[in-house]
Design a protein around this motif. Structure first.
Motif, PDB file in Angstrom:
ATOM      1  N   TYR A 184       0.891  -1.125   0.119  1.00 48.79           N
ATOM      2  CA  TYR A 184      -0.019   0.285   0.020  1.00 48.79           C
ATOM      3  C   TYR A 184       1.091   1.359  -0.247  1.00 48.79           C
ATOM      4  O   TYR A 184       2.000   1.507   0.245  1.00 48.79           O
ATOM      5  CB  TYR A 184      -0.826  -0.029   1.155  1.00 48.79           C
ATOM      6  CG  TYR A 184      -1.612   1.059   1.345  1.00 48.79           C
ATOM      7  CD1 TYR A 184      -3.125   1.149   0.477  1.00 48.79           C
ATOM      8  CD2 TYR A 184      -1.569   1.926   2.142  1.00 48.79           C
ATOM      9  CE1 TYR A 184      -3.627   2.666   0.167  1.00 48.79           C
ATOM     10  CE2 TYR A 184      -2.208   3.390   2.875  1.00 48.79           C
ATOM     11  CZ  TYR A 184      -3.228   3.157   1.819  1.00 48.79           C
ATOM     12  OH  TYR A 184      -4.453   4.606   1.184  1.00 48.79           O
ATOM     13  N   HIS A 185       0.967   1.851  -0.773  1.00 45.13           N
ATOM     14  CA  HIS A 185       1.254   3.443  -0.728  1.00 45.13           C
ATOM     15  C   HIS A 185       2.682   3.292  -1.491  1.00 45.13           C
ATOM     16  O   HIS A 185       3.805   3.800  -1.032  1.00 45.13           O
ATOM     17  CB  HIS A 185       0.966   4.177   0.377  1.00 45.13           C
ATOM     18  CG  HIS A 185       1.135   5.758   0.222  1.00 45.13           C
ATOM     19  ND1 HIS A 185       0.646   6.108  -0.431  1.00 45.13           N
ATOM     20  CD2 HIS A 185       1.819   7.010   1.002  1.00 45.13           C
ATOM     21  CE1 HIS A 185       0.265   7.381  -0.059  1.00 45.13           C
ATOM     22  NE2 HIS A 185       1.372   7.872   0.851  1.00 45.13           N
ATOM     23  N   LEU A 186       2.848   1.995  -1.983  1.00 47.49           N
ATOM     24  CA  LEU A 186       4.277   2.200  -2.417  1.00 47.49           C
ATOM     25  C   LEU A 186       4.844   3.288  -3.474  1.00 47.49           C
ATOM     26  O   LEU A 186       6.287   3.220  -3.362  1.00 47.49           O
ATOM     27  CB  LEU A 186       4.105  -0.238  -3.304  1.00 47.49           C
ATOM     28  CG  LEU A 186       5.473  -0.324  -3.654  1.00 47.49           C
ATOM     29  CD1 LEU A 186       6.251  -0.100  -2.462  1.00 47.49           C
ATOM     30  CD2 LEU A 186       5.905  -1.221  -4.538  1.00 47.49           C
ATOM     31  N   PHE A 187       4.465   3.630  -4.559  1.00 53.01           N
ATOM     32  CA  PHE A 187       4.588   4.443  -4.825  1.00 53.01           C
ATOM     33  C   PHE A 187       4.804   5.494  -4.638  1.00 53.01           C
ATOM     34  O   PHE A 187       4.836   7.103  -5.618  1.00 53.01           O
ATOM     35  CB  PHE A 187       4.520   4.353  -6.769  1.00 53.01           C
ATOM     36  CG  PHE A 187       4.629   2.364  -7.315  1.00 53.01           C
ATOM     37  CD1 PHE A 187       5.446   1.836  -7.231  1.00 53.01           C
ATOM     38  CD2 PHE A 187       2.964   2.513  -7.990  1.00 53.01           C
ATOM     39  CE1 PHE A 187       6.043   1.230  -7.429  1.00 53.01           C
ATOM     40  CE2 PHE A 187       3.827   0.993  -8.695  1.00 53.01           C
ATOM     41  CZ  PHE A 187       4.859  -0.001  -8.375  1.00 53.01           C
ATOM     42  N   ARG A 188       4.122   5.805  -3.659  1.00 46.01           N
ATOM     43  CA  ARG A 188       4.212   7.351  -2.907  1.00 46.01           C
ATOM     44  C   ARG A 188       4.739   7.983  -2.313  1.00 46.01           C
ATOM     45  O   ARG A 188       5.532   9.235  -1.689  1.00 46.01           O
ATOM     46  CB  ARG A 188       2.656   7.908  -2.698  1.00 46.01           C
ATOM     47  CG  ARG A 188       1.927   7.512  -3.625  1.00 46.01           C
ATOM     48  CD  ARG A 188       0.755   8.363  -3.536  1.00 46.01           C
ATOM     49  NE  ARG A 188      -0.623   8.445  -4.634  1.00 46.01           N
ATOM     50  CZ  ARG A 188      -1.705   8.624  -4.502  1.00 46.01           C
ATOM     51  NH1 ARG A 188      -1.998   8.733  -3.211  1.00 46.01           N
ATOM     52  NH2 ARG A 188      -2.224   8.638  -5.946  1.00 46.01           N
ATOM     53  N   TYR A 189       5.131   6.839  -0.810  1.00 47.27           N
ATOM     54  CA  TYR A 189       6.001   6.962  -0.389  1.00 47.27           C
ATOM     55  C   TYR A 189       6.962   5.969   0.018  1.00 47.27           C
ATOM     56  O   TYR A 189       6.689   4.645  -0.194  1.00 47.27           O
ATOM     57  CB  TYR A 189       5.353   6.415   1.107  1.00 47.27           C
ATOM     58  CG  TYR A 189       5.761   6.560   2.392  1.00 47.27           C
ATOM     59  CD1 TYR A 189       5.835   7.736   3.112  1.00 47.27           C
ATOM     60  CD2 TYR A 189       6.244   5.956   3.268  1.00 47.27           C
ATOM     61  CE1 TYR A 189       6.842   8.561   4.331  1.00 47.27           C
ATOM     62  CE2 TYR A 189       7.335   6.098   4.185  1.00 47.27           C
ATOM     63  CZ  TYR A 189       7.197   7.224   4.679  1.00 47.27           C
ATOM     64  OH  TYR A 189       8.014   6.953   6.185  1.00 47.27           O
ATOM     65  N   PRO A 190       8.215   5.586   0.579  1.00 45.56           N
ATOM     66  CA  PRO A 190       9.151   7.130   0.941  1.00 45.56           C
ATOM     67  C   PRO A 190       9.643   7.972  -1.127  1.00 45.56           C
ATOM     68  O   PRO A 190       9.425   8.035  -1.663  1.00 45.56           O
ATOM     69  CB  PRO A 190      10.156   6.598   1.576  1.00 45.56           C
ATOM     70  CG  PRO A 190      10.710   5.692   1.469  1.00 45.56           C
ATOM     71  CD  PRO A 190       9.080   4.503   0.341  1.00 45.56           C
ATOM     72  N   LEU A 191      10.103   9.194  -0.344  1.00 43.88           N
ATOM     73  CA  LEU A 191      11.076   9.984  -1.714  1.00 43.88           C
ATOM     74  C   LEU A 191      11.843   9.061  -2.519  1.00 43.88           C
ATOM     75  O   LEU A 191      12.327   8.051  -1.397  1.00 43.88           O
ATOM     76  CB  LEU A 191      11.491  11.439  -0.767  1.00 43.88           C
ATOM     77  CG  LEU A 191      11.829  12.264  -1.917  1.00 43.88           C
ATOM     78  CD1 LEU A 191       9.851  12.653  -2.165  1.00 43.88           C
ATOM     79  CD2 LEU A 191      12.677  13.387  -1.116  1.00 43.88           C
ATOM     80  N   TYR A 192      12.049   9.397  -3.497  1.00 47.20           N
ATOM     81  CA  TYR A 192      12.691   8.474  -4.024  1.00 47.20           C
ATOM     82  C   TYR A 192      14.206   8.788  -3.547  1.00 47.20           C
ATOM     83  O   TYR A 192      14.593   9.698  -3.481  1.00 47.20           O
ATOM     84  CB  TYR A 192      13.085   8.995  -5.784  1.00 47.20           C
ATOM     85  CG  TYR A 192      11.792   8.314  -6.211  1.00 47.20           C
ATOM     86  CD1 TYR A 192      10.871   7.330  -5.647  1.00 47.20           C
ATOM     87  CD2 TYR A 192      11.162   9.338  -7.112  1.00 47.20           C
ATOM     88  CE1 TYR A 192       9.574   6.715  -6.699  1.00 47.20           C
ATOM     89  CE2 TYR A 192      10.161   9.276  -7.714  1.00 47.20           C
ATOM     90  CZ  TYR A 192       9.590   8.467  -7.756  1.00 47.20           C
ATOM     91  OH  TYR A 192       8.172   7.049  -8.521  1.00 47.20           O
ATOM     92  N   LEU A 193      15.411   8.342  -3.476  1.00 45.52           N
ATOM     93  CA  LEU A 193      16.098   7.830  -3.277  1.00 45.52           C
ATOM     94  C   LEU A 193      17.501   8.106  -4.054  1.00 45.52           C
ATOM     95  O   LEU A 193      17.438   7.663  -4.484  1.00 45.52           O
ATOM     96  CB  LEU A 193      16.948   7.312  -1.442  1.00 45.52           C
ATOM     97  CG  LEU A 193      15.771   7.468  -0.086  1.00 45.52           C
ATOM     98  CD1 LEU A 193      15.605   6.606   0.748  1.00 45.52           C
ATOM     99  CD2 LEU A 193      15.322   9.231  -0.174  1.00 45.52           C
ATOM    100  N   THR A 194      18.552   8.463  -3.549  1.00 38.93           N
ATOM    101  CA  THR A 194      19.861   8.896  -4.245  1.00 38.93           C
ATOM    102  C   THR A 194      20.188   7.448  -4.776  1.00 38.93           C
ATOM    103  O   THR A 194      20.647   7.357  -5.490  1.00 38.93           O
ATOM    104  CB  THR A 194      21.156   9.072  -3.384  1.00 38.93           C
ATOM    105  OG1 THR A 194      20.825  10.793  -2.610  1.00 38.93           O
ATOM    106  CG2 THR A 194      22.138   9.520  -4.533  1.00 38.93           C
ATOM    107  N   ASP A 195      20.774   6.184  -3.259  1.00 35.25           N
ATOM    108  CA  ASP A 195      21.208   5.308  -4.349  1.00 35.25           C
ATOM    109  C   ASP A 195      20.268   4.412  -4.762  1.00 35.25           C
ATOM    110  O   ASP A 195      20.512   3.692  -5.482  1.00 35.25           O
ATOM    111  CB  ASP A 195      21.478   4.078  -2.703  1.00 35.25           C
ATOM    112  CG  ASP A 195      22.026   4.602  -2.076  1.00 35.25           C
ATOM    113  OD1 ASP A 195      23.885   4.616  -1.901  1.00 35.25           O
ATOM    114  OD2 ASP A 195      22.435   5.790  -1.256  1.00 35.25           O
ATOM    115  N   GLU A 196      18.567   4.654  -5.116  1.00 32.36           N
ATOM    116  CA  GLU A 196      17.473   4.055  -5.571  1.00 32.36           C
ATOM    117  C   GLU A 196      18.161   4.559  -6.721  1.00 32.36           C
ATOM    118  O   GLU A 196      17.825   2.997  -8.138  1.00 32.36           O
ATOM    119  CB  GLU A 196      15.834   4.119  -5.108  1.00 32.36           C
ATOM    120  CG  GLU A 196      16.099   3.912  -3.642  1.00 32.36           C
ATOM    121  CD  GLU A 196      14.093   4.326  -3.198  1.00 32.36           C
ATOM    122  OE1 GLU A 196      13.375   3.316  -4.059  1.00 32.36           O
ATOM    123  OE2 GLU A 196      14.127   5.164  -3.676  1.00 32.36           O
TER     124      GLU A 196
END
Length: 822
Positions: free
Chosen positions: A319-331
């Motif tokens: 649930y809420h997978l593509f909205r939380y959390p913010l895209y991070l550098t290592d991703e």
């Protein structure tokens, strides 16, 4: 002799001259006449007023009176030996309560029998068998007439030899009718019919009796030895009609014999029906041993708990997978390298410097390659990687559930472990992200699962070693789990015939992926630095080196983790205090339990050492990023699950709450789970925001769309920034600008712009005037300051100072900006 001959006088004298105490007390009924067809027992005088049976043959073999031996068991004033019921009383006779009679032990109530001889009728009467009228028994030696009491016409019901206890009146023993087998004198014991003993011989108490067969009318039964009086017998079996009874030697009556203890194999007497069954041995619980692979079956309840755990993980992480959390550098870094594997068949779009082992993003590339739109299958590259993280988490939940159940032998421990692994805010925050640590956890759990199979086979050992090797070349810090794996393997194969082979095969399988990685560096001449120089102040300039990078990572130093500004205070405890504090306490308890008894509590020792090994890695003082805590989450959850189960088992052993055992084992963990989910202090389901209001936690808050701000930032760039612009940004936007049209080929991360010679010296030439735009992500400025210890990013910071902000958005502690350099 004619049929009018009366019974022999010696027998009559012996019967009337010596009466037992029981006979003296009884008052014979003078008017009673024997029923038709009955014959007085041998050696007894006919009752007064009765007509003797004139059809009986005369007693030809009766011994004179002088030869009669006294019956020792019926001396006056003494109790009779036999307590058995008198089966020779004809039906219809009255009995006087309170008196006890004993039948003559050598007499047989049968028709056409020679007096004073042992016949088969005596045996049949004792064993409850029928004889056919008119059969003539075969006699052996003449018996000595016993001195027994004359049967009184009016007798009392047969009572036990013990005074004060009454028994059921015996049934008629009328010839031609089947009698009921005597019951055992000893209550609770079942005996078979005793073997017949020869007349005149004393039987040995305790011998087992074998039932003889019952003769049909008109047949002469074949008998063995007559049974000793006083022994209970079972009803015999029928024999073929026409057989002749064969008698053995006549026996002298014995005083009293003990009842037989052992019955014939597979046969029970009538007395055994009401006897008490022997107490059963309590059923032992299922065997459990981690070292031997004795694991309890999963069962129906276990399957239900497993399915619920998988569904919980799917909901909490999906649930809420593509909205939380913010895209991070290592991703962004890992997805850009996966993009390079698919698009350019190289390990990185930049110079690969062996900062991480490559199997993690090779796995991401293998996941994205067969999808219809590849990296845009779920919107963008990071979303595509996050969906894979969801699948990896579900698989990890299954492996962790089974590992916890096999290490503890309890479904409750596995359920608690999976629950914490699913709903912990630390887990939800980091395990949604595209991180190598999540892939490493899956391979580690798979390796541990293979070592915990019921049988340690070649396939399981090889597969477990390969899984561990893959984990090591996915993320190098998996090496801190290796000591626990080695000890578990040693305990599993100890004492087996293939221990030497399996203990060699496992490290060989683990070294195979590592060997492939080293071979790759060796073939590219990048294994060793130039001149074998490991000077950290002067990195090799001509080519990168695998061993030099490893040496550099081992010598990095960040300071203590427990400082006021450390990640423990600023990131980890803020998200989940319960899991970290309670998990560390549970780890200590597991180590204590396991070290006290390593043989029986191997599972506790393995769980404790797994958490301890990685905790040591975090607190050793090297550089630690916030997501480095991810592999510790399942290990702490495992320790908490096992300790919870052990504490509840110890509580249930208390006799005061033993009755509430089954309910409490479910109620206590459920109540604790409810407190964790409902308490704002835990932050599991609800939390207190910065304004002091209680609301749904961010990971489940549908109104929060953190990644939406980044989509808006990219949309502004595509609308206002030309594709040929030279851009410095963070890595989380790299896939958006390089894989979706219009492409931005000159958009690079600040890390590569300052460290990669091809980008730094050829494109930007280390001049801030060559930068057109700077796209700032959250906390990017702080990262640039931390990486500028040697001054490599001074020119980028100078470009930032000479720029103008053209776009920005702020939500909470998240701030995104775009600067145009003048």
């Amino acid at each position: 002799m004619s049929d009018n001959t009366t019974p022999s006088r010696p027998a009559a004298l012996g019967a009337e001259g010596r009466k037992t105490a029981a006979d003296k007390k009884t008052a014979p009924n003078e008017s009673t006449t024997p029923t038709e067809g009955t014959t007085p027992a041998e050696g007894t005088a006919p009752a007064k007023g009765t007509t003797p049976d004139r059809s009986a043959p005369p007693d030809r073999s009766a011994a004179p009176d002088k030869s009669a031996l006294p019956d020792k068991s019926t001396a006056p004033g003494k109790k009779t030996a036999s307590a058995r019921p008198d089966r020779n009383i004809a039906p219809g006779k009255k009995t006087t309560p309170g008196t006890s009679t004993t039948p003559a032990k050598g007499t047989v109530p049968a028709k056409k029998t020679t007096p004073d001889k042992s016949t088969a009728a005596a045996k049949n009467a004792a064993a409850g068998r029928k004889t056919a009228p008119g059969d003539r028994p075969m006699t052996g030696r003449p018996t000595t007439p016993t001195r027994s009491t004359a049967p009184s016409k009016t007798t009392a019901p047969n009572k036990s030899a013990t005074p004060g206890k009454s028994t059921t009146p015996n049934k008629s023993a009328t010839p031609g009718k089947k009698t009921v087998a005597a019951k055992s004198a000893t209550p609770g014991k079942t005996t078979a019919a005793a073997k017949s003993t020869a007349p005149g011989q004393k039987t040995v108490p305790g011998t087992s009796a074998t039932p003889v067969k019952k003769t049909a009318p008109g047949n002469k039964p074949m008998t063995g030895k007559t049974t000793a009086p006083g022994k209970p017998t079972a009803p015999g079996k029928k024999t073929v009609a026409g057989s002749k009874p064969m008698t053995g030697k006549p026996t002298a009556p014995t005083k009293k014999t003990a009842p037989t203890k052992k019955a014939a194999a597979g046969k029970k007497t009538a007395a055994g029906k009401g006897a008490e069954a022997p107490a059963r041995r309590p059923r032992r619980g299922p065997r459990f041993s981690v070292a031997r692979g004795w694991f309890p079956p999963l069962g129906t309840k276990g399957r239900i708990a497993l399915i619920l755990s998988l569904l919980t993980g799917l909901v909490s992480h999906g649930y809420h997978l593509f909205r939380y959390p913010l895209y991070l550098t290592d991703e962004g870094i890992y997805m850009q390298r996966a993009w390079s594997v698919v698009r350019e068949t190289s390990l990185s779009p930049y110079t690969y410097d062996y900062d991480h082992a490559p199997l993690g993003w090779i796995t991401l590339a293998g996941w994205a390659f067969p999808l219809p739109k590849q990296f845009e299958a779920f919107g963008n590259a990071i979303n595509t990687g996050r969906f894979l993280m969801l699948l990896v988490h579900i698989a990890s939940v299954y492996l962790l559930f089974e590992i916890a159940r096999r290490l503890s032998g309890s479904v409750l421990a596995a359920t608690v472990t999976s629950f914490l692994f699913n709903v912990s805010p630390l887990a939800v925050y980091f395990q949604r992200q595209v991180l190598l640590d999540n892939l490493m956890i899956f391979w580690l759990l798979l390796s541990l699962f293979m070592l915990l199979r019921r049988e340690v086979t070649i396939r399981s050992v090889f597969g477990g070693g390969m899984a561990l090797g893959i984990a090591l070349i996915t993320k190098e810090n998996a090496i801190f789990f290796v000591p626990s794996f080695v000890y578990l393997l040693y305990r599993r194969v100890k004492g087996s015939a293939s221990s030497r082979f399996t203990s060699t095969l496992w490290p060989f399988a683990a070294a195979t992926p590592i060997g492939a990685y080293v071979t790759y560096a060796l073939l590219k001449n990048e294994l060793l630095p130039s001149g074998f120089d490991f000077d950290l102040n002067n990195p090799p300039a001509d080519h990168v080196s695998l061993l030099y990078t490893l040496w550099w990572q081992l010598n990095r130093n960040q300071g203590t983790l427990f400082s006021h500004t450390g990640l423990l205070q600023t990131s980890w405890l803020v998200r989940d205090k319960f899991l970290l504090i309670a998990g560390v306490c549970a780890m200590v308890i597991c180590l204590w339990i396991g070290l006290r008894d390593r043989k029986r509590n191997l599972g506790f020792l393995i769980a404790g050492t797994l958490a301890l090994g990685y905790a040591f890695y975090l607190v050793r003082g090297s550089v630690v990023l916030d997501f480095y805590v991810t592999p510790l989450i399942p290990m702490l959850a495992l320790n908490l699950g096992m300790v919870t189960d052990r504490l509840l088992k110890g509580t249930f052993a208390n006799r005061f709450i033993r009755g509430a055992h089954s309910v409490t084992r479910v109620a206590v963990p459920s109540f604790a789970a409810f407190l964790l989910l409902a308490s704002p202090a835990s932050g599991y389901l609800v939390h207190t925001n910065t304004e002091g209001h209680t609301q749904i936690a961010d990971q489940y808050q549908s109104k929060i769309n953190l990644t939406g701000m980044q989509h808006a930032q990219i949309a502004w760039v595509r609308k206002h920034v030309p594709p040929n612009s030279r851009i410095i940004m963070d890595d989380d936007l790299w896939g958006e600008l390089h894989d979706i049209r219009p492409f931005y080929p000159y958009a690079h991360s600040h890390w590569n712009a300052s460290s990669d010679p091809d980008v730094r010296d050829k494109l930007f030439k280390k001049r801030w005037q060559n930068v057109d735009y700077i796209i700032m992500s959250n906390k990017m400025r702080r990262s640039m300051m931390l990486n500028n210890s040697d001054g490599r990013e001074n020119w980028i910071l100078q470009a930032l100072r000479n720029s103008t902000r053209v776009w920005s958005v702020t939500e909470g502690n998240i701030r995104l900006e775009i600067y145009r350099v003048q």
